[in-house]
Design a protein around this motif. Structure first.
Motif, PDB file in Angstrom:
ATOM      1  N   LEU A  57       0.853  -1.193   0.000  1.00 59.00           N
ATOM      2  CA  LEU A  57       0.000   0.000   0.000  1.00 59.00           C
ATOM      3  C   LEU A  57       0.883   1.234   0.000  1.00 59.00           C
ATOM      4  CD1 LEU A  57      -2.743  -0.973   2.606  1.00 59.00           C
ATOM      5  CD2 LEU A  57      -2.809  -1.202   0.128  1.00 59.00           C
ATOM      6  N   VAL A  58       0.390   2.295  -0.599  1.00 60.72           N
ATOM      7  CA  VAL A  58       1.123   3.556  -0.608  1.00 60.72           C
ATOM      8  C   VAL A  58       0.417   4.534   0.320  1.00 60.72           C
ATOM      9  CG1 VAL A  58       2.148   3.253  -2.881  1.00 60.72           C
ATOM     10  CG2 VAL A  58      -0.074   4.309  -2.704  1.00 60.72           C
ATOM     11  N   ARG A  59       1.203   5.482   0.821  1.00 60.16           N
ATOM     12  CA  ARG A  59       0.664   6.395   1.814  1.00 60.16           C
ATOM     13  C   ARG A  59       0.175   7.680   1.148  1.00 60.16           C
ATOM     14  NH1 ARG A  59       4.567   6.162   5.569  1.00 60.16           N
ATOM     15  NH2 ARG A  59       5.768   7.656   4.389  1.00 60.16           N
ATOM     16  N   PHE A  60      -0.936   7.634   0.511  1.00 59.96           N
ATOM     17  CA  PHE A  60      -1.806   8.760   0.284  1.00 59.96           C
ATOM     18  C   PHE A  60      -3.198   8.177   0.372  1.00 59.96           C
ATOM     19  CE2 PHE A  60      -2.371   8.092  -4.345  1.00 59.96           C
ATOM     20  CZ  PHE A  60      -1.151   7.609  -4.749  1.00 59.96           C
ATOM     21  N   ASN A  61      -3.615   8.097   1.603  1.00 56.71           N
ATOM     22  CA  ASN A  61      -4.882   7.487   2.016  1.00 56.71           C
ATOM     23  C   ASN A  61      -4.838   5.968   1.837  1.00 56.71           C
ATOM     24  OD1 ASN A  61      -7.340   7.493   3.184  1.00 56.71           O
ATOM     25  ND2 ASN A  61      -8.467   8.068   1.359  1.00 56.71           N
ATOM     26  N   THR A  62      -3.726   5.352   2.160  1.00 57.02           N
ATOM     27  CA  THR A  62      -3.488   3.904   2.053  1.00 57.02           C
ATOM     28  C   THR A  62      -4.056   3.309   0.766  1.00 57.02           C
ATOM     29  OG1 THR A  62      -5.418   3.348   3.398  1.00 57.02           O
ATOM     30  CG2 THR A  62      -3.291   3.511   4.533  1.00 57.02           C
ATOM     31  N   ALA A  63      -3.720   3.930  -0.329  1.00 57.28           N
ATOM     32  CA  ALA A  63      -4.161   3.445  -1.640  1.00 57.28           C
ATOM     33  C   ALA A  63      -3.336   2.229  -2.035  1.00 57.28           C
ATOM     34  CB  ALA A  63      -3.988   4.554  -2.670  1.00 57.28           C
ATOM     35  N   PRO A  64      -3.899   1.338  -2.833  1.00 58.39           N
ATOM     36  CA  PRO A  64      -3.119   0.205  -3.333  1.00 58.39           C
ATOM     37  C   PRO A  64      -2.121   0.683  -4.386  1.00 58.39           C
ATOM     38  CG  PRO A  64      -5.335   0.148  -4.226  1.00 58.39           C
ATOM     39  CD  PRO A  64      -5.296   1.276  -3.243  1.00 58.39           C
ATOM     40  N   ALA A  65      -1.120  -0.110  -4.638  1.00 54.88           N
ATOM     41  CA  ALA A  65      -0.101   0.244  -5.627  1.00 54.88           C
ATOM     42  C   ALA A  65      -0.699   0.418  -7.018  1.00 54.88           C
ATOM     43  CB  ALA A  65       0.998  -0.812  -5.640  1.00 54.88           C
ATOM     44  N   SER A  66      -1.820  -0.231  -7.299  1.00 55.95           N
ATOM     45  CA  SER A  66      -2.452  -0.062  -8.610  1.00 55.95           C
ATOM     46  C   SER A  66      -2.858   1.393  -8.832  1.00 55.95           C
ATOM     47  CB  SER A  66      -3.667  -0.976  -8.753  1.00 55.95           C
ATOM     48  OG  SER A  66      -4.613  -0.707  -7.737  1.00 55.95           O
ATOM     49  N   THR A  67      -3.279   2.084  -7.772  1.00 58.41           N
ATOM     50  CA  THR A  67      -3.610   3.508  -7.885  1.00 58.41           C
ATOM     51  C   THR A  67      -2.378   4.307  -8.279  1.00 58.41           C
ATOM     52  OG1 THR A  67      -5.376   3.293  -6.250  1.00 58.41           O
ATOM     53  CG2 THR A  67      -4.520   5.514  -6.637  1.00 58.41           C
ATOM     54  N   LEU A  68      -1.254   3.971  -7.688  1.00 60.57           N
ATOM     55  CA  LEU A  68       0.008   4.618  -8.021  1.00 60.57           C
ATOM     56  C   LEU A  68       0.358   4.386  -9.488  1.00 60.57           C
ATOM     57  CD1 LEU A  68       2.762   5.964  -7.275  1.00 60.57           C
ATOM     58  CD2 LEU A  68       3.519   3.674  -6.643  1.00 60.57           C
ATOM     59  N   LEU A  69       0.234   3.160  -9.957  1.00 61.70           N
ATOM     60  CA  LEU A  69       0.550   2.838 -11.348  1.00 61.70           C
ATOM     61  C   LEU A  69      -0.386   3.569 -12.309  1.00 61.70           C
ATOM     62  CD1 LEU A  69       1.220  -0.954 -10.895  1.00 61.70           C
ATOM     63  CD2 LEU A  69       2.908   0.811 -11.396  1.00 61.70           C
ATOM     64  N   ASN A  70      -1.651   3.633 -11.968  1.00 61.25           N
ATOM     65  CA  ASN A  70      -2.612   4.331 -12.824  1.00 61.25           C
ATOM     66  C   ASN A  70      -2.328   5.834 -12.848  1.00 61.25           C
ATOM     67  OD1 ASN A  70      -3.972   1.960 -13.504  1.00 61.25           O
ATOM     68  ND2 ASN A  70      -5.273   2.092 -11.704  1.00 61.25           N
ATOM     69  N   LEU A  71      -1.975   6.416 -11.711  1.00 59.15           N
ATOM     70  CA  LEU A  71      -1.631   7.836 -11.646  1.00 59.15           C
ATOM     71  C   LEU A  71      -0.382   8.120 -12.467  1.00 59.15           C
ATOM     72  CD1 LEU A  71      -1.985  10.700 -10.572  1.00 59.15           C
ATOM     73  CD2 LEU A  71      -0.810   9.986  -8.486  1.00 59.15           C
ATOM     74  N   LEU A  72       0.614   7.284 -12.346  1.00 60.75           N
ATOM     75  CA  LEU A  72       1.845   7.459 -13.109  1.00 60.75           C
ATOM     76  C   LEU A  72       1.556   7.369 -14.610  1.00 60.75           C
ATOM     77  CD1 LEU A  72       4.862   7.874 -13.175  1.00 60.75           C
ATOM     78  CD2 LEU A  72       5.159   5.431 -12.840  1.00 60.75           C
ATOM     79  N   THR A  73       0.711   6.463 -15.005  1.00 59.75           N
ATOM     80  CA  THR A  73       0.337   6.335 -16.408  1.00 59.75           C
ATOM     81  C   THR A  73      -0.323   7.608 -16.914  1.00 59.75           C
ATOM     82  OG1 THR A  73       0.081   3.952 -16.206  1.00 59.75           O
ATOM     83  CG2 THR A  73      -1.073   4.999 -18.031  1.00 59.75           C
ATOM     84  N   LEU A  74      -1.224   8.175 -16.122  1.00 56.58           N
ATOM     85  CA  LEU A  74      -1.885   9.415 -16.524  1.00 56.58           C
ATOM     86  C   LEU A  74      -0.885  10.561 -16.645  1.00 56.58           C
ATOM     87  CD1 LEU A  74      -5.114   9.195 -14.352  1.00 56.58           C
ATOM     88  CD2 LEU A  74      -4.930   8.900 -16.825  1.00 56.58           C
ATOM     89  N   LEU A  75       0.064  10.648 -15.721  1.00 60.98           N
ATOM     90  CA  LEU A  75       1.085  11.693 -15.782  1.00 60.98           C
ATOM     91  C   LEU A  75       1.964  11.532 -17.020  1.00 60.98           C
ATOM     92  CD1 LEU A  75       2.150  11.883 -12.030  1.00 60.98           C
ATOM     93  CD2 LEU A  75       0.964  13.653 -13.338  1.00 60.98           C
ATOM     94  N   LEU A  76       2.343  10.310 -17.331  1.00 62.62           N
ATOM     95  CA  LEU A  76       3.160  10.059 -18.520  1.00 62.62           C
ATOM     96  C   LEU A  76       2.396  10.426 -19.794  1.00 62.62           C
ATOM     97  CD1 LEU A  76       4.768   6.666 -17.482  1.00 62.62           C
ATOM     98  CD2 LEU A  76       5.976   8.819 -17.827  1.00 62.62           C
ATOM     99  N   ASP A  77       1.117  10.079 -19.850  1.00 59.25           N
ATOM    100  CA  ASP A  77       0.299  10.443 -21.008  1.00 59.25           C
ATOM    101  C   ASP A  77       0.177  11.956 -21.132  1.00 59.25           C
ATOM    102  OD1 ASP A  77      -0.069   7.806 -21.695  1.00 59.25           O
ATOM    103  OD2 ASP A  77      -2.120   7.680 -20.913  1.00 59.25           O
ATOM    104  N   ALA A  78      -0.015  12.647 -20.011  1.00 59.26           N
ATOM    105  CA  ALA A  78      -0.117  14.111 -20.030  1.00 59.26           C
ATOM    106  C   ALA A  78       1.194  14.732 -20.491  1.00 59.26           C
ATOM    107  CB  ALA A  78      -0.499  14.625 -18.644  1.00 59.26           C
ATOM    108  N   GLU A  79       2.325  14.180 -20.054  1.00 57.83           N
ATOM    109  CA  GLU A  79       3.627  14.681 -20.502  1.00 57.83           C
ATOM    110  C   GLU A  79       3.768  14.512 -22.012  1.00 57.83           C
ATOM    111  OE1 GLU A  79       7.022  12.947 -18.631  1.00 57.83           O
ATOM    112  OE2 GLU A  79       6.638  13.946 -16.735  1.00 57.83           O
TER     113      GLU A  79
END
Length: 86
Positions: A57-79
Motif C-alpha cells: 500500500l502507498v501512503r496517500f490514504n493507504t491506496a493500493p499500488a495499482s492507484t500509483l501505477l494508474n496515476l503514473l500512467t496518466l502523468l506520462l500520457d499528459a507529458e
C-alpha cells in the motif's frame, strides 16, 4: 502498464500487483512526485505504508499500488501530450 484509450486501469485485485516489491513501489513513488511537480501536484507525505494481502500500500490514504501505477500512467500520457503540443 501504460494506459491507452480503450484500456481499463489496473485494478487493486490484479494479480500482477503482487510482483511489485516495496522497493519497486518506492521507486514509482519517486517518479510520481517528480513528474507530478510539472502539473502542480504535490505529495508531501507520500511513501509506502504496509503490505496487505501480499500487496504494497502507498501512503496517500493507504491506496493500493495499482492507484500509483494508474496515476503514473496518466502523468506520462499528459507529458506526452504536452510535448506533442509544443
Amino acid at each position: 502498464m501504460i494506459y491507452r484509450p480503450g484500456r481499463h486501469p489496473m485494478l487493486p485485485t490484479d494479480p500482477r500487483i503482487r510482483y511489485y516489491t516495496e522497493d519497486h513501489v518506492h521507486s514509482l513513488l519517486e517518479e510520481v512526485v517528480e513528474r507530478g511537480r510539472e502539473f502542480g501536484l504535490i505529495f508531501p507525505s507520500i511513501g509506502t505504508d504496509r503490505t496487505m494481502d501480499g500487496r504494497v500500500l502507498v501512503r496517500f490514504n493507504t491506496a493500493p499500488a495499482s492507484t500509483l501505477l494508474n496515476l503514473l500512467t496518466l502523468l506520462l500520457d499528459a507529458e506526452r501530450r504536452t510535448a506533442c503540443d509544443t
